[in-house]
Design a protein around this motif. Structure first.
Motif, mmCIF file in Angstrom:
data_model
loop_
_atom_site.group_PDB
_atom_site.id
_atom_site.type_symbol
_atom_site.label_atom_id
_atom_site.label_comp_id
_atom_site.label_asym_id
_atom_site.label_seq_id
_atom_site.Cartn_x
_atom_site.Cartn_y
_atom_site.Cartn_z
ATOM 1 N N GLN A 233 0.806 -1.209 0.000
ATOM 2 C CA GLN A 233 0.000 0.000 0.000
ATOM 3 C C GLN A 233 0.843 1.265 0.000
ATOM 4 O O GLN A 233 0.350 2.334 -0.296
ATOM 5 C CB GLN A 233 -0.948 -0.023 1.200
ATOM 6 N N LYS A 234 2.147 1.154 0.310
ATOM 7 C CA LYS A 234 3.026 2.306 0.259
ATOM 8 C C LYS A 234 3.656 2.345 -1.123
ATOM 9 O O LYS A 234 4.782 1.904 -1.340
ATOM 10 C CB LYS A 234 4.081 2.224 1.357
ATOM 11 N N SER A 235 2.915 2.869 -2.066
ATOM 12 C CA SER A 235 3.352 2.833 -3.455
ATOM 13 C C SER A 235 2.831 4.059 -4.176
ATOM 14 O O SER A 235 1.706 4.495 -3.969
ATOM 15 C CB SER A 235 2.837 1.562 -4.137
ATOM 16 N N VAL A 236 3.677 4.609 -5.065
ATOM 17 C CA VAL A 236 3.293 5.816 -5.803
ATOM 18 C C VAL A 236 3.979 5.802 -7.163
ATOM 19 O O VAL A 236 5.142 5.428 -7.289
ATOM 20 C CB VAL A 236 3.669 7.094 -5.020
ATOM 21 N N ALA A 237 3.229 6.186 -8.188
ATOM 22 C CA ALA A 237 3.786 6.353 -9.530
ATOM 23 C C ALA A 237 3.924 7.845 -9.815
ATOM 24 O O ALA A 237 3.044 8.633 -9.461
ATOM 25 C CB ALA A 237 2.878 5.705 -10.573
ATOM 26 N N VAL A 238 5.021 8.228 -10.436
ATOM 27 C CA VAL A 238 5.244 9.622 -10.818
ATOM 28 C C VAL A 238 4.964 9.747 -12.310
ATOM 29 O O VAL A 238 5.712 9.219 -13.134
ATOM 30 C CB VAL A 238 6.684 10.069 -10.514
ATOM 31 N N LEU A 239 3.890 10.417 -12.658
ATOM 32 C CA LEU A 239 3.571 10.605 -14.067
ATOM 33 C C LEU A 239 4.360 11.785 -14.634
ATOM 34 O O LEU A 239 4.682 12.729 -13.905
ATOM 35 C CB LEU A 239 2.074 10.844 -14.245
ATOM 36 N N PRO A 240 4.669 11.743 -15.920
ATOM 37 C CA PRO A 240 5.427 12.840 -16.517
ATOM 38 C C PRO A 240 4.745 14.186 -16.295
ATOM 39 O O PRO A 240 3.559 14.345 -16.588
ATOM 40 C CB PRO A 240 5.445 12.470 -18.007
ATOM 41 N N PHE A 241 5.491 15.134 -15.774
ATOM 42 C CA PHE A 241 4.940 16.458 -15.544
ATOM 43 C C PHE A 241 4.646 17.133 -16.886
ATOM 44 O O PHE A 241 5.299 16.872 -17.894
ATOM 45 C CB PHE A 241 5.915 17.300 -14.726
ATOM 46 N N VAL A 242 3.652 17.996 -16.872
ATOM 47 C CA VAL A 242 3.202 18.662 -18.091
ATOM 48 C C VAL A 242 3.982 19.958 -18.301
ATOM 49 O O VAL A 242 4.177 20.734 -17.366
ATOM 50 C CB VAL A 242 1.692 18.978 -18.003
ATOM 51 N N ASN A 243 4.424 20.166 -19.519
ATOM 52 C CA ASN A 243 5.066 21.424 -19.883
ATOM 53 C C ASN A 243 3.985 22.454 -20.204
ATOM 54 O O ASN A 243 3.337 22.372 -21.243
ATOM 55 C CB ASN A 243 5.974 21.212 -21.104
ATOM 56 N N MET A 244 3.793 23.415 -19.327
ATOM 57 C CA MET A 244 2.769 24.443 -19.512
ATOM 58 C C MET A 244 3.359 25.748 -20.044
ATOM 59 O O MET A 244 2.672 26.755 -20.141
ATOM 60 C CB MET A 244 2.054 24.717 -18.188
ATOM 61 N N SER A 245 4.636 25.726 -20.384
ATOM 62 C CA SER A 245 5.279 26.939 -20.903
ATOM 63 C C SER A 245 4.807 27.231 -22.319
ATOM 64 O O SER A 245 4.437 26.310 -23.066
ATOM 65 C CB SER A 245 6.795 26.774 -20.895
ATOM 66 N N ALA A 246 4.867 28.476 -22.691
ATOM 67 C CA ALA A 246 4.500 28.848 -24.056
ATOM 68 C C ALA A 246 5.475 28.244 -25.060
ATOM 69 O O ALA A 246 5.101 27.867 -26.166
ATOM 70 C CB ALA A 246 4.471 30.368 -24.187
ATOM 71 N N SER A 249 9.926 24.048 -26.385
ATOM 72 C CA SER A 249 11.295 23.575 -26.209
ATOM 73 C C SER A 249 11.692 23.538 -24.745
ATOM 74 O O SER A 249 12.733 22.975 -24.386
ATOM 75 C CB SER A 249 12.271 24.471 -26.976
ATOM 76 N N ASP A 250 10.868 24.124 -23.880
ATOM 77 C CA ASP A 250 11.133 24.069 -22.443
ATOM 78 C C ASP A 250 10.709 22.743 -21.831
ATOM 79 O O ASP A 250 10.704 22.600 -20.599
ATOM 80 C CB ASP A 250 10.395 25.211 -21.728
ATOM 81 N N GLU A 251 10.367 21.784 -22.651
ATOM 82 C CA GLU A 251 9.915 20.496 -22.139
ATOM 83 C C GLU A 251 10.971 19.807 -21.279
ATOM 84 O O GLU A 251 10.650 19.005 -20.406
ATOM 85 C CB GLU A 251 9.516 19.586 -23.300
ATOM 86 N N TYR A 252 12.241 20.128 -21.529
ATOM 87 C CA TYR A 252 13.286 19.500 -20.726
ATOM 88 C C TYR A 252 13.120 19.836 -19.244
ATOM 89 O O TYR A 252 13.546 19.084 -18.366
ATOM 90 C CB TYR A 252 14.672 19.953 -21.210
ATOM 91 N N LEU A 253 12.477 20.970 -18.947
ATOM 92 C CA LEU A 253 12.252 21.351 -17.549
ATOM 93 C C LEU A 253 11.255 20.412 -16.879
ATOM 94 O O LEU A 253 11.468 19.962 -15.759
ATOM 95 C CB LEU A 253 11.746 22.784 -17.479
ATOM 96 N N SER A 254 10.150 20.119 -17.567
ATOM 97 C CA SER A 254 9.146 19.223 -16.974
ATOM 98 C C SER A 254 9.676 17.796 -16.906
ATOM 99 O O SER A 254 9.461 17.081 -15.928
ATOM 100 C CB SER A 254 7.836 19.274 -17.764
ATOM 101 N N ASP A 255 10.401 17.358 -17.944
ATOM 102 C CA ASP A 255 11.000 16.026 -17.915
ATOM 103 C C ASP A 255 12.014 15.916 -16.776
ATOM 104 O O ASP A 255 12.084 14.905 -16.088
ATOM 105 C CB ASP A 255 11.691 15.724 -19.249
ATOM 106 N N GLY A 256 12.793 16.969 -16.615
ATOM 107 C CA GLY A 256 13.788 16.964 -15.552
ATOM 108 C C GLY A 256 13.168 16.897 -14.172
ATOM 109 O O GLY A 256 13.671 16.223 -13.274
#
Length: 690
Positions: A233-246, A249-256
């Motif tokens: 029960q102590k379990s969590v998945a981290v889903l890819p964060f969304v790039n909300m920047s205009a 190319s700033d996607e590397y920030l959300s991936d990071g």
């Protein structure tokens, strides 16, 4: 008597509604105004019930209501406005009216039967912006619903919210019967709009800057089907964060940010965190049942998701914890930072998120939180590209990975993780791209360099373990791999490689148990399911081998290694002709000499000697311009029944430390020569443990 007031903080989707011009109408004709108010209240309450909304209180000519999710609140608002539009079309102008609606997701304080707090205040300030009787959503809500609606959404230009100092984006729902505003975009058709919104989410992942995340926080309108709770029960998945920047190319920030959180949470004792491959399999995916889908496929109780937004020199990162079974918001936080060193910010926020989640998940402190792997953002981006290329498990992918990892090290010679990536690529490519002895020597040097830079880096111990096994130092390899697991119990790749060591040394029970653990930690990794099939081959469990290889293909239908394994399963089951079909698919997908060799062996087994000999000639031609492992030609000679020639090539294989030597003890391929004195001598040289 004194009464005790209780307060409770929680996340909620909050809706404020207001009837346009009610006071003026009441002054003109109170009877008509009250009749219209009753109609408005009836329509709103009917729709509250349909979308699981809770009426907190009446505000005179409107309501304060809350909902389990942003999507349900937005769907309720649209349904109400549609019903109101239909009502107005049947009434004289004097009896038509409009209602403004504002929706926000945020933390509220519940005191008895009422709710208070910034979340309520923001929703109240958004509602007046819904000019002409419409719906306005905060940026938080937009992030969660923008790709789930048939209706398009348009940002308001620099909205001003009364008494709200923090800048906040607001979006208007473009209802089809409303007159468009000058700033509204042209509304695409529903099918086109769906493609556009999915495309926008698909460029999310690990990188940029955002506000309350994502794009899928909803509960079904009916209670979800029973979902079995995960055993841990102590379990969590981290889903890819969304790039909300205009700037996409700033996607590397959300991936990071996603990578940083995965690494930090993986170090928390007694917390199970699915691996990167499984988590990133959900990148860009959405839908009402997304959290249940993640919970069922990754066997987790909770999901952590978020968004990243960069605006000028400002960076906003938002994270929220959601219960997988029902989409219930457990926790949420927003972090605003000046855009200085992004990697430092990511490490800092990962630490804060992990600290905040401890109580929610019931776990202890992390053993080692978010040590910054590098200060160079270009090096970090190159490492991520190399890691993604390596996981393709193809010849082209390995070549690409070598390039990116080398460039990352050039950018930052002190980047330990980049050395491990390069070491692993040499270890895996040793039989496909580079002369084996050279590959192993280079990989060992790189792994040792990584350990010098960071002695407690689990990946560095993993890299050393892989190369030690490749050079037949079985005892030290096992020690290094177990050390990697001790440092990071969620490092699925370490279980996979330790499983290989135990399997090729003949301990099938432990080997299969370890690879099963790897697939549990990273259940959507095609590579680990394929390796499971690989180890089952050595245990002679061919029917199970086929099932695991097919699981890998379910995840990645173009995974050449899985077709290779299906082909060998058919060969060992006595159907080499059926095996050829799978070998041809593998060969069509990847140019590794291994897959050409598979065909040569199968041709020999069905009596097509000329074709088998042609494969030998083709390998000889390839060897003029690239490395071709000696063990590959030995395979075809074994298929042809020419044992002495096969043994000649196997001895060359040992001399060059060809990777195929590690399989000598257990591979069914060598059963026909297992008792030959020359082969027995080779087994002694490789020093497999008893």
């Amino acid at each position: 008597m004194s009464s005790e007031t209780t307060e409770r903080r929680r996340l909620a989707a909050i809706m404020f509604t207001d009837m346009v011009g009610f006071s003026k109408r009441a002054q003109e004709n109170e009877t008509v105004a009250l009749e219209l108010l009753r109609t408005s209240q009836r329509l709103q309450r009917e729709n509250f019930a349909l979308f699981h909304g809770h009426e907190v209180k009446s505000t005179g000519d409107g309501f304060l209501a809350e909902f389990p999710s942003a999507l349900q609140a937005t769907q309720c608002a649209i349904a109400f406005q549609r019903a109101l539009h239909q009502h107005n079309t049947t009434q004289p102008v004097s009896h038509a009216f409009q209602v403004r609606i504002g929706i926000h997701v945020g933390e509220v304080v519940q005191r008895d039967s009422d709710i208070y707090g910034d979340g309520v205040n923001i929703a109240a300030r958004i509602e007046p912006l819904a000019v002409g009787g419409g719906i306005c959503l905060s940026e938080t809500v937009y992030a969660q619903v923008h790709n789930k609606l048939e209706e398009a959404l348009a940002p308001l230009d620099s909205p001003k919210l009364k008494n709200i100092d923090m800048p906040l984006g607001v979006y208007r729902v473009l209802l089809p019967w409303q007159e468009p505003l000058p700033a509204d975009p042209v509304k695409p058709s529903p099918s086109r709009r769906k493609l556009l919104s999915l495309g926008a989410v698909a460029v999310s992942a690990l990188g940029s800057a955002g506000w309350l995340l994502t794009r899928r926080t909803s509960q079904p309108k009916t209670p979800p089907a029973s979902v079995g709770e995960p055993p841990d029960q102590k379990s969590v998945a981290v889903l890819p964060f969304v790039n909300m920047s205009a700037d996409k190319s700033d996607e590397y920030l959300s991936d990071g940010m996603t990578e940083e959180l995965l690494n930090a949470l993986a170090k928390v004792p007694n917390l199970r965190v699915p691996g990167r491959t499984s988590c990133f399999a959900f990148k860009g995916k959405s839908g009402e049942a997304i959290f249940r889908d993640v919970g069922e496929k990754l066997h987790v109780r909770f999901v952590l998701e978020g968004s990243v937004r960069k605006a000028g020199k400002q960076l906003r990162i938002t994270a929220q914890l959601i219960k997988a079974a029902d989409g219930f918001h457990v926790w949420s936080e927003t972090y605003d930072r000046e855009m200085t060193n992004v990697l430092t910010i990511q490490s800092e926020i990962a630490g804060k998120v992990v600290a905040a989640l401890k109580g929610k998940l019931g776990v202890d402190d992390a053993q080692q939180l978010a040590k910054k792997p590098t200060k160079s953002i270009p090096a970090y981006e190159l490492y991520l590209k190399g890691h993604r290329a390596f996981l393709k498990n193809t010849e082209a992918g390995w070549k690409e990975a070598l390039k990116y990892f080398k460039q990352a090290i050039q950018r930052d010679p002190g980047y330990a993780l980049a050395y491990t990536g390069l070491a692993d690529t040499y270890s895996w490519a040793g039989i496909a791209l580079v002369e084996s002895q050279k590959a192993w020597a280079t990989a060992k040097e790189l792994a040792q360099k990584a350990l010098t830079l960071d002695p407690n880096l689990a990946e560095a111990h993993l890299s050393l373990g892989i190369v030690l096994a490749s050079t037949f130092d079985w005892t030290e390899a096992e020690k290094a791999l177990r050390r990697a697991i001790a440092l990071n119990p969620n490092l699925a790749f370490a279980y996979d490689q330790l499983g290989w060591v135990k399997t090729v040394c003949g301990d099938f029970d432990e080997g299969l148990s370890l690879i099963q653990k790897a697939t549990e930690l990273d259940p959507l990794s095609a590579l680990f399911h394929a390796d499971y099939a690989f180890y089952l081959e050595y245990a002679r469990r061919y029917d199970e081998m086929i099932l695991q290889a097919k699981k890998a293909l379910t995840i990645d239908p173009n995974f050449s290694f899985a077709y290779h394994l299906l082909g060998w399963a058919e060969v060992w089951k006595g159907n080499p002709a059926a095996g050829i079909v799978h070998f041809e698919k593998a060969r069509a997908l990847d140019t590794q000499p291994q897959f050409l060799t598979d065909l040569g062996y199968a041709y020999a087994r069905i009596g097509e000697r000329a074709k088998a000999e042609q494969v030998l000639r083709d390998l000889e031609t390839q060897a003029q311009t690239r490395f071709v492992a000696p063990g590959l030609r030995a395979m075809i000679y074994l298929g042809l029944g020419e044992k002495e020639k096969a043994l000649d090539w196997l001895e060359k294989s040992y001399d060059q430390q060809d990777g195929s030597c590690g399989n000598f003890k257990v591979d069914p391929l060598f059963d026909s020569i297992r008792n030959e004195p020359r082969f027995q001598a080779l087994l002694k040289k490789i020093k497999f443990p008893d």
